[in-house]
Every structure is written in structure tokens, then in C-alpha cells.
Enzyme design. Structure first.
Site, short mmCIF file in Angstrom:
data_model
loop_
_atom_site.label_atom_id
_atom_site.label_comp_id
_atom_site.label_asym_id
_atom_site.label_seq_id
_atom_site.Cartn_x
_atom_site.Cartn_y
_atom_site.Cartn_z
N LYS C 76 0.86 -1.18 0.00
CA LYS C 76 0.00 0.00 0.00
C LYS C 76 0.90 1.24 0.00
O LYS C 76 1.94 1.25 0.68
CB LYS C 76 -0.89 -0.02 1.25
CG LYS C 76 -1.93 1.11 1.31
CD LYS C 76 -2.85 0.97 2.53
CE LYS C 76 -3.88 2.09 2.61
NZ LYS C 76 -4.81 1.93 3.75
N SER C 151 -9.76 2.30 2.97
CA SER C 151 -8.83 3.01 2.13
C SER C 151 -7.84 2.10 1.38
O SER C 151 -7.22 2.55 0.43
CB SER C 151 -8.02 4.00 2.98
OG SER C 151 -7.22 3.31 3.91
N SER C 175 -10.14 -0.01 7.17
CA SER C 175 -9.54 0.13 5.84
C SER C 175 -8.91 -1.13 5.26
O SER C 175 -8.51 -1.15 4.10
CB SER C 175 -8.48 1.24 5.86
OG SER C 175 -9.11 2.49 5.90
#
Ligand SMILES: [Mg+2]
Ligand SMILES: [Zn+2]
Lengths: 483, 85, 487
Positions: C76, C151, C175
Site C-alpha cells: 500500500k 482506504s 480500511s
């Protein structure tokens, strides 16, 4: 109207840890810009602080030295504001749960009065970087080497009533932190910086007046001057019917005035809250006990030891232990000459007077132009009768600022005291021959009168020898030759 | 608020943002209903305490690498518009 | 190769069925071919990936290589990667080349894992639809009209589309678990402090936690093993010992008790989600798990509490983005204030600004007690509710999301509505507990997830229960039907 001045101090003390409060960067002074600013100090995205154990140790040492409560649980908070020398956009500090709680120190005010100044608390926090305003095409340069250096901020109660007391308080705190060895005490490099909260009120009034905070005063002398000039400004304003505003002011030592710092004035709301990157710090008894066991000698303890070990007067011991550097200087001089009383007299007399005359801070003996070795040697030459005290003062003034050693100065200047009995006999005989009248009077006098008259002859001999004859020998030889 | 947060909100964005802020503040205002008189605040979920590190210098000078990301530098310094004291 | 599990990839590498370089080239090619459709990557680091793969092949040939040596991974874009752009999906960091590696990244590199690149996300992890990214929205591989969740939407989409075998992710309010649910994946958020946060760009420091995005619990266990443990650079990371997560995966779950919070099984729960959750619970009871009802009386305050605390922490975590030392800087600032304001105004997107303003507000003088301080107290109440529940149950079970993936752009006008959808996941972050989402079926062709919540540092138990479920079901093996096969 009679006004009363009320002063409280906030003193930032740079702790002499090797590394920063939250990172492993060096805290050494004077390196090239930003060479001691790592990813943590630059507040790169994703970095995290890891607190330095010795910063806590040093803060607790201070707390113990000022009779303070040590908080078993202390918490770091974020103080939020934007400024280029504060890379995270907040300062990590302690608001509600500082490591050091309430304490006190006693300061000398006037000849024999002692005043107690209460310490409100002392907290750990990080220092900011430096803004350099030199010419960068109208821009300011930011150096973050200092950012993250550990500080304790000592906050006193508003217990001082005049500038002299404030200076005394600042001095005493300087003495304590340098004794503890937790700060190098170098004011000129900003190792200790004093903020003074100053207000005035009509004498007899209980409520505090509107205060001004004078920021970053960096010498003992300026603390006194800044407070005095600020007090006068406040008195003038109030007597002119003006009102005062609570504000931050800067002391301009060149103009000897304080002025408002408008730039920092825009209503700041620091939004303090517990730093979520740091957990509560638990201080256990074992940690405190270890620190207690390793506490260095404090001023009061050193003074008592000096009285006992060196048979000094209370006054001399007090003067000599006012600064750790001075006390160390004294002990080193003693080691060389083994005469504590003379060492004390010379340090507190000739040396201190000359330091003051030359505007050298007696607390920072590292800049003293006469080394311990030299002064000790000089005293040794007095006690072994090589020179008289009077000549010693001449030698001392020649020693000032040179590397030359005492014996070579004595030799070069021909100061060596005449202890050769035949030379002295010749001089005494000359004086006897030149003063037949006095010799007759002396011979006729009784024992008591004779004692008084000896001085005249000795004086004449000393004069003839330009002070270099050994006075005790002169005395003996005189009695022998006349008697 | 925008001064504290150093955000310069242009007119139209500000209106839109303002109305959503009001909605959010109304929503979060529901926490007022909880009786928390005897409750200690919880800043960190774990009941842990801080680990301290030994006082050692572990970092070396990395200035050149670190300054590479900076928008404006000179002589190893970060430059910003003149700060007036 | 892209359909193989981490275990099969590890075996294949060891048995020389394929090399790490071949594997890496295969995934790089898939990204190049297919990611135009999903937008799941922000940066693909082809050169460094191939260099790492070559090094891994050398280690593999020498024998004694760690289990996941040579296996590709995607990070990420919230994790700092040395020498590679780390943007956090913000214009603010569009030009930021991190000079250091996050601990998670360096740990995986030490294990010989090969980083393919950086996955898309909501800007600064603020969002649950992956629509706030400066690099554009991410599309859900199950239906590219729909959001993948957020997210960690890029990590989820990339794994679901088999553009990488697994990915790292982070979870502050759901997330990891929410996008895992919406993309049919297994997503694990460990206990707060289980994995180092060093180098993971902070959103809300007291809740942020790194975790894993994988197809199965078995893979999550392998990946977690490389990530968990105390890090001297993150003094909030836990010194709690790290077990062998794979060892206990197949343990018997007979006799364990799961608690169903009544608050999460109310009448307005989506009937399809309810039915699939019931079916999943049934699979567990068939293996001897007991089910009881529990109550989390303050859980309905978790969303409002979170939206005080997370923005408060974020508002000051994001103060460092000031245009001085790195990142975006506005052109020709006239003074310092102008530098700050325009830099931040240009560099941050709307959702980030919104949260900074909320956070600034709740911390400001006059509001601190009513908002921030009160929220910390309610957080305590929420934690106490969980603590009490775990006196009687081993695992808490509930849905992961109130609905399946919704169309991109359909909910942008009402931030409050979006926030409220996080109700199942947010309490776990406030309390710092481990949670995971596993796929339990589909509703109208879109995946549905179920959440398992464990007591502190009981990741093992969650992985064990999820794995036992996955040994008797195949939901975690299903892929979007439109995925192009073969290449
Ligand atoms: Mg202060
Ligand atoms: Zn301070």
C-alpha cells in the site's frame, strides 16, 4: 504611587545527553547545518519518536536537587503551531503531567537573607531548530541540527520581587544544573535561556497585574537589565494612564529596551493533547533510587565539605562553591600548593577582582586566563619564601593571559626574594651605617620600644632590596648586628 | 479555524465544506449523550507504558540524501520566505 | 501462476517449477496489461522488482531461504519505500521519494519477498471507497463500475484481480476489513501495536495498524509472520511474543464460543447479508462452535467517537506537510503564511481538508472537553464493552459491512452517510483489538464479508477459525468471472 514588582521565571535548560530526545542524532554543538538532522528530526512522513532514557534521568536529577516531587507517570503532549524551525508542526512537550512536580530552591538576597523560591514544575520537551536570517536572497535558512535536543523547562512561581532576586534565582538554577552535570551551562550558546514574566501592582495589592513575558534572555546581566527596563516601562505606562496588554516582548540589549513581538501575537490556540505516538512514561522507585545513589555533590554539601576539609570560613566556602567551576578551580589550586587558606584568599581576592574587571564570567572558569596550575605555583612560591605577597601580585598580573610559567617569570624579572644571609647582612650593615642616630636611640630603648623601632630598619632594608629581601631574615640579622 | 489549520479555503469550496462540517459536528455531537462522569479518558488502546531507549548516537550524517526532497535549499539549509522577528 | 496461493508459490519456487524472476515478470506483465482497468497501482517498480527477484533466486538456489523468499508482494502506498515514490495517494507527496524503508517493507525484503510496486488508496487513508485518491478512483474487479472499498482499495483490487499474490494494507477504521469484504478477500487487521508503524504514514496514530490482504487465512498467517513483532523504532509496537501463526491454523475449534452482538444484528441489517452470515455461522457450529448473544451497549457511539479522535490526531499528524522540507510547495509564496496556506490548499484534497478542519475544531479551546476529552472517555466505555464480552466468548462475529460494493460516485455528496457505514469495523480500532474479514458468499454477484474479532493478541485464534471455515467452504477461492484467464 508605590509599585511592587512580581517576577516569575521560565528557564529552558538544554540537557547534555549525547543524542536527541526522540532520535539517535547527535546533539553536539557547532556542526555544519542539517548534518545532525535525521529522518525523525526532519519529521519525514511515517517517522516515530523514541524517547531517550537519560533525558528522564537528568530531569529527575534536577527534580531531586530542588526538593521536588517526581511524577511516577508523565505524559507527552503535542503543542501545535506552524513555524519553520518546528518541523512536525507541533512541539512535543509535557503539559498536565510533567516529570518534575512542585519543589523549591533557597536563594541569597542581600547580606544574610535567604528567600525561598517555589518551583511550579519542570517538564521535558524538545528544542526547535534555528532560523538564519542572513542573506539568502531575501529568504530565511532553516538549520534543524538543534531540533529535538532535549530541554527541561523550569517554571517558577511568581515569587521574586525585584530584578536582583530574579538574577539570583537564575544563578542558583545555573549552579544546580551545572553541579548535576546535566547541562554545560554555556549561556552564550543558548544552553540556558531565561524567559521572565514581569508585572507590577500597587504595593499592598493581592491580585497580579497584567504581565509581559520577556523571551530568551541569554545572560545574567541582561536578565537584570531587561527586567528593570521593563518594570520602568510598565510604571511609566500605568502612571500615564495607559493600560497594559498581556504580550510577549523581546529584550534588545543594544538599545536596552523591550519591544513587543507582534509576529507571534496572532491569537494562537496551541490545541495541546496527549501525543498518540508516545505512551505514558512510568517511573519506578528503582529508577529513582538508582539516580539518588549516583547524585553528584550539590552546592550545599560541597560547602560543608570545604569548611571541614579545608578549614575555610563559612563565607569563603559559600563564595567558592557558588559555581561548580570555581569550586573545582579552588580544589585544583589547593592540590598544587597545599595551602587552602591562601588559595581561597587569592581566588576570592585578586583573581575574582581581575575577572570582574575584565568582564569574564567567574562561573565559566574554562576561559580563565590564569590556570589552576599557575595560581597554585604562585602560592607555592609565596609559602616557600621565594617571593613576597607583594611581588606575587606583580607576578599574577604578568601571568594574566600568558602561557608562561610562574618560575620563569620570577626568574626573568629577577623577582626572586634575597635569602642569602651574607647579601642581607651587607644591606643591613649599610642601613646601620647610614642611620647612626636611630641606632643610638634603638640601643637606649627598652624592650617594648625596641620592638616598635625594628620596623623602621626592616623597612629601610626592604626598600634598599626593592622588596626582594626575605623580611624574616632581615629581622633576625638586624637584631644580631645591632644587639 | 482555517488559520489555525493553515488552509486557504477558496470561497465556493468553503461553503460546501462548511455545510458538511456542520453535518459532521452534529453527528459527532451524539457522544455528549454518554454518561462519562466516572470514566477515565483512553488515549491509547493498550494498557502499555513507554519503552525508553539508551542515550546513544546511532545516526550518521545523511544531509545530501535528505535534502534531495526539499523544494528550495542553499548551503545545506532549507529556505523559506523571510521570517520577520 | 497468478492463481496459486502463497504456499503453492513458495513450493513452486523451491521445486524450481518457476523462478522468482519468471514469477515477477509474470505479475509485472499482468499489471501492465490489466491495471488500466482497475487503477490499483500508483507506482510499479519494475527494475527494483527484477533486481530483488534475481537476488531471491540466488538465495533459493543456495537453500535455507525463508518461506516467502522470491514471492512477489505489493505495498500500500502508505508504506515508505526507499528510492521509490511514496505518495499516500496525495498530490502533497506526488514528488516524494522516500529516503528510508518502513519496517514492514524492510522486514519483507529481508525475507526475500519481491515488491512489485505501490498500490492505490484513499488520500492519506481517509476514505472508505478509494475515491479520494489523487491518482483517481480504483475499480472493483467484481464490477468495475463499483468501488473496491477503502482506504486499502488498491491492495484489495490488485489481489482480487490477481495482479499480485498478496498485498500489505493498513486499517485505521476498517480500511483493510471493508475492502477485503467488498472484493471477496481475507483481510486481517492485527492488534494495535502488533506490527510496527515505523514508516507507515500516520493518519490516526492511536488506531493505525498495518495488516494483510490475501485470498485465504493460511496466506494471512504466512504474511503476518514476516510483519509481526516489536520494533525499536516504534516504541508503541508491542514486545508481546510472536507465535507461529501457521502452526495452529488447523487446530480444533470444537468448544469455542462466538458472540453475536445484538446491536449488529438488528432488524435493518440487509437480509441477503444476514442470510449469508447465518449460513457461515452454521458452518462454524457444525464444527462444534457455540454461539451466544452478547451486547456492546456503547457501540452505536463508535462512529461519532472515531470521527472526533481520528481527525484530531490526523489534523496534527498532517501539520508536517508544510512545503519546507519535502513534498509539494506552491509557486512564489509571498510570505510564510502564504507558503503554508497555498501549499496545503493545493496539496490536500477535499476529504483530507475536511478532516483536518474537524480535528482542529475538536481540539480547539472551548471545544476540547466537550469533543476530544469526551470522545476519549466514550472510547474507554467501548473498550470496556469488548473486555466484558471477552469474559464470556472467544471470538465476536458480525458483518463486515452493511452493504456490498456501491457504484463509484454514488455517495459523494453525503460524507456523514459514508462515515456511518463503518459502524461494524470502527469499534475494533477504538479498542485496539484484532479483527479480520473473510468472504462468505455473494449478493447479486458482489462479495459479502464476515468479520471475526478477537481479544488482544489473539490473531492466532482468528486465523484458526477463519482457516477452519475456509477448509469447508470455497468462497475465498472464487474470483471475479470477468478476469481474463491464462495471461
Ligand atoms: Mg513556556
Ligand atoms: Zn518551553
Amino acid at each position: 504611587m508605590q509599585w511592587e514588582t512580581v517576577i516569575g521565571l521560565e528557564i529552558h535548560v538544554q540537557l547534555s545527553t549525547k543524542s536527541k530526545l526522540f532520535s539517535g542524532s547527535s546533539t553536539a554543538f557547532g556542526s555544519d547545518a542539517n548534518t545532525q538532522a535525521n529522518v525523525v528530526d526532519l519529521a519525514l512522513p511515517g517517522i516515530l519518536p523514541v524517547p531517550n532514557k537519560d533525558a528522564f534521568k537528568y530531569a529527575i536529577m534536577f527534580g531531586l536537587a530542588v526538593n521536588a516531587e517526581i511524577n511516577k507517570r508523565s505524559v507527552f503532549d503535542r503543542k501545535n503551531y506552524f513555524y519553520p524551525d518546528s518541523p512536525k508542526g507541533y512541539q512535543t512537550t509535557q503539559l498536565d503531567l510533567p516529570v518534575v512536580g512542585k519543589g523549591y530552591i533557597d536563594i541569597h538576597v542581600g547580606e544574610d537573607n535567604i528567600k525561598r523560591v517555589r518551583i511550579h514544575h519542570a517538564h521535558l520537551e524538545e528544542d526547535a531548530g534555528k532560523s538564519l536570517h542572513e542573506n539568502f536572497q531575501g529568504q530565511t535558512g532553516i538549520d534543524l541540527n538543534r531540533a529535538g535536543t532535549p530541554l527541561i523547562e523550569i517554571v517558577t512561581e511568581p515569587d521574586m520581587r525585584n530584578a536582583k532576586e530574579a538574577v539570583e534565582c537564575f544563578r542558583k538554577l545555573h549552579t544546580i544544573v551545572t553541579y548535576l552535570g546535566i547541562c554545560d551551562g554555556d549561556l552564550s550558546q543558548g544552553s540556558m535561556r531565561c524567559d521572565a514574566n514581569v508585572s507590577i501592582r500597587p504595593l499592598g495589592e493581592d491580585t497580579l497585574g497584567t504581565r509581559a513575558e520577556i523571551k530568551n534572555i541569554n545572560s545574567f546581566k541582561f536578565v537584570e537589565k531587561a527586567i528593570n527596563v521593563e518594570v520602568q516601562r510598565q510604571i511609566n505606562a500605568l502612571e500615564d494612564g495607559d493600560t497594559l496588554t498581556q504580550e510577549t516582548r523581546l529584550y534588545d540589549s543594544e538599545k536596552n529596551e523591550t519591544r513587543s513581538m507582534r509576529s507571534k501575537e496572532e491569537a494562537n490556540d496551541y490545541r495541546y493533547f496527549p501525543c498518540p505516538d508516545l505512551l505514558p512514561v512510568e517511573i519506578d522507585d528503582a529508577f529513582i533510587d538508582d539516580i539518588k545513589a549516583s547524585m553528584p555533590e550539590l552546592p550545599e554539601q560541597k560547602k560543608q565539605r570545604f569548611i571541614e576539609q579545608y578549614a575555610l570560613s563559612d563565607y569563603d566556602a559559600e563564595q567558592l562553591t557558588n559555581s561548580k567551576a570555581m569550586a573545582e578551580y579552588f580544589e585544583n589550586v589547593c592540590k598544587v600548593c597545599s595551602d587552602p587558606k591562601l588559595s581561597a584568599n587569592w581566588i576570592l581576592g585578586e583573581l575574582l577582582a581581575t575577572l570582574n574587571k575584565n568582564d569574564i564570567d567567574s562561573r565559566d572558569m574554562s576561559n580563565c586566563p590564569v590556570s589552576e596550575q599557575s595560581l597554585g605555583q604562585l602560592i607555592l612560591r609565596i609559602t616557600d619564601n621565594t617571593i613576597s605577597s607583594k611581588i606575587a601580585k606583580k607576578v599574577f598580573s604578568l601571568l594574566w593571559g600568558t602561557e608562561q610559567d610562574v618560575d620563569s617569570i620570577i626568574e626573568e624579572q629577577g623577582f626572586s626574594q634575597v635569602s642569602d644571609s651574607s647579601a642581607i647582612e651587607t644591606m643591613v650593615q649599610t642601613v646601620i651605617n647610614n642611620n647612626p642616630q636611630q641606632v643610638e636611640q634603638f640601643k637606649a630603648a627598652d624592650e617594648a620600644k625596641r620592638k616598635k623601632m625594628v620596623g623602621f630598619f626592616v623597612g629601610q632594608v626592604m626598600k634598599a632590596s626593592q622588596g626582594q629581601a626575605n623580611p624574616a631574615m632581615v629581622n633576625d640579622i638586624l637584631i644580631k648586628l645591632i644587639g | 479555524l482555517s488559520q489555525l489549520a493553515k488552509l486557504d479555503l477558496s470561497e465556493d469550496a468553503s461553503v460546501k465544506l462548511q455545510s458538511s462540517l456542520n453535518d459532521i459536528l452534529e453527528m459527532v455531537g451524539r457522544i455528549q449523550s454518554a454518561d462519562t462522569e466516572q470514566i477515565a479518558p483512553l488515549s491509547n488502546p493498550l494498557d502499555a507504558h513507554q519503552i525508553l531507549r539508551d542515550d546513544e548516537v546511532t545516526e550518521i550524517n545523511q544531509r545530501d540524501a535528505l535534502l534531495r526532497n526539499a523544494p528550495d535549499t542553499q548551503d545545506g539549509l532549507f529556505l523559506v520566505p523571510q521570517v520577520i522577528e | 501462476m497468478h492463481d496459486l496461493s502463497l504456499t503453492s508459490l513458495s513450493e513452486g519456487l523451491r521445486q524450481k517449477t518457476f523462478s522468482s524472476v519468471e514469477l515477477t515478470q509474470h505479475f509485472l506483465k499482468r499489471i501492465k496489461t490489466h491495471d488500466t482497468l482497475y487503477n490499483s497501482f500508483i507506482t510499479v517498480s519494475e527494475d527494483t522488482a527484477l533486481t530483488a527477484a534475481k537476488a531471491a533466486d540466488v538465495r533459493l538456489a543456495a537453500g535455507n531461504a525463508p518461506a516467502l523468499c522470491g514471492v512477489p508482494i505489493a505495498h500500500k502506498d502508505i508504506f515508505c519505500t526507499q528510492g521509490i515514490r511514496t505518495s499516500c495517494a496525495s498530490k502533497m507527496l506526488d514528488n516524494f521519494i522516500s529516503p528510508y524503508d518502513a519496517t514492514v517493507v524492510s522486514n519483507m525484503a529481508k525475507h526475500g519477498m519481491v515488491s512489485l510496486g505501490k498500490t492505490n488508496m484513499d488520500e492519506f487513508a481517509m476514505g472508505s471507497s478509494n475515491e479520494t485518491s489523487y491518482y483517481g478512483a480504483v475499480k472493483n474487479p467484481w464490477n468495475t463500475e463499483c468501488i473496491p472499498g477503502g482506504s486499502s482499495g488498491g491492495s484489495a483490487a490488485a489481489v482480487a484481480a490477481h495482479l499480485c499474490p498478496a498485498a500489505t494494507a493498513s486499517d485505521t477504521g476498517g480500511s483493510i476489513r471493508q475492502p477485503a469484504a467488498l472484493c471477496g478477500l481475507t483481510g486481517l487487521k492485527p492488534t494495535y501495536g502488533r506490527i510496527s508503524r515505523f514508516g507507515m504514514i500516520a493518519f490516526a496514530s492511536s488506531m493505525d495498524q498495518a495488516g494483510t490482504m490475501t485470498h485465504s487465512a493460511e496466506e494471512a498467517a504466512l504474511l503476518l509472520q514476516t510483519m509481526a513483532g516489536h520494533d525499536p523504532k516504534d516504541s508503541t509496537s508491542s514486545p508481546h511474543s510472536v507465535p507461529d501463526y501457521s502452526q495452529s491454523l488447523s487446530n480444533d475449534i470444537n468448544g469455542l464460543t462466538i458472540g453475536l452482538p445484538t446491536e449488529f444484528f438488528s432488524a435493518d441489517l440487509d437480509p441477503n447479508i444476514r442470510a449469508l452470515t447465518d449460513a457461515a455461522i452454521n458452518e462454524l457450529t457444525q464444527q462444534g462452535v457455540n454461539v451466544v448473544e452478547i451486547s456492546l451497549p456503547n457501540i452505536d457511539l463508535s462512529v461519532p467517537t472515531y470521527y472526533v479522535l481520528a481527525p484530531a490526531e490526523a489534523s496534527t499528524n498532517l501539520s508536517r506537510f508544510d512545503g519546507v522540507r519535502y513534498g509539494h510547495r506552491c509557486n512564489n509564496p509571498i510570505d510564510l503564511n502564504d507558503l503554508y496556506k497555498r501549499t496545503r490548499n493545493e496539496g490536500f484534497g477535499e476529504e483530507v481538508k475536511r478532516r483536518i478542519l474537524i480535528g482542529t475544531y475538536v481540539l480547539s479551546a472551548g471545544y476540547y472537553d466537550a469533543y476530544y476529552q469526551q470522545a476519549l472517555k466514550v472510547r474507554q466505555l467501548i473498550k470496556q464493552d469488548f473486555t466484558e464480552a471477552f469474559n464470556n466468548v472467544d471470538v465476536i462475529l458480525c458483518p463486515s459491512t452493511p452493504s456490498t460494493a456501491y457504484p463509484i460516485g454514488s455517495r459523494n455528496d453525503d460524507p456523514v452517510q459514508m462515515y456511518l457505514e463503518d459502524l461494524y469495523t470502527i469499534g475494533v480500532n477504538l479498542a485496539g483489538l484484532p479483527g479480520m474479514s473473510i468472504p462468505i458468499g455473494q449478493s447479486d454477484g458482489l462479495p459479502v464479508g464476515m468479520q471475526l474479532i478477537g481479544n488482544y493478541f489473539q490473531e492466532e485464534r482468528l486465523l484458526n477459525m477463519a482457516h477452519r471455515y475456509q477448509t469447508v467452504t470455497e468462497w475465498h477461492l472464487q474470483s471475479p468471472s470477468n478476469l481474463s484467464e491464462g495471461s
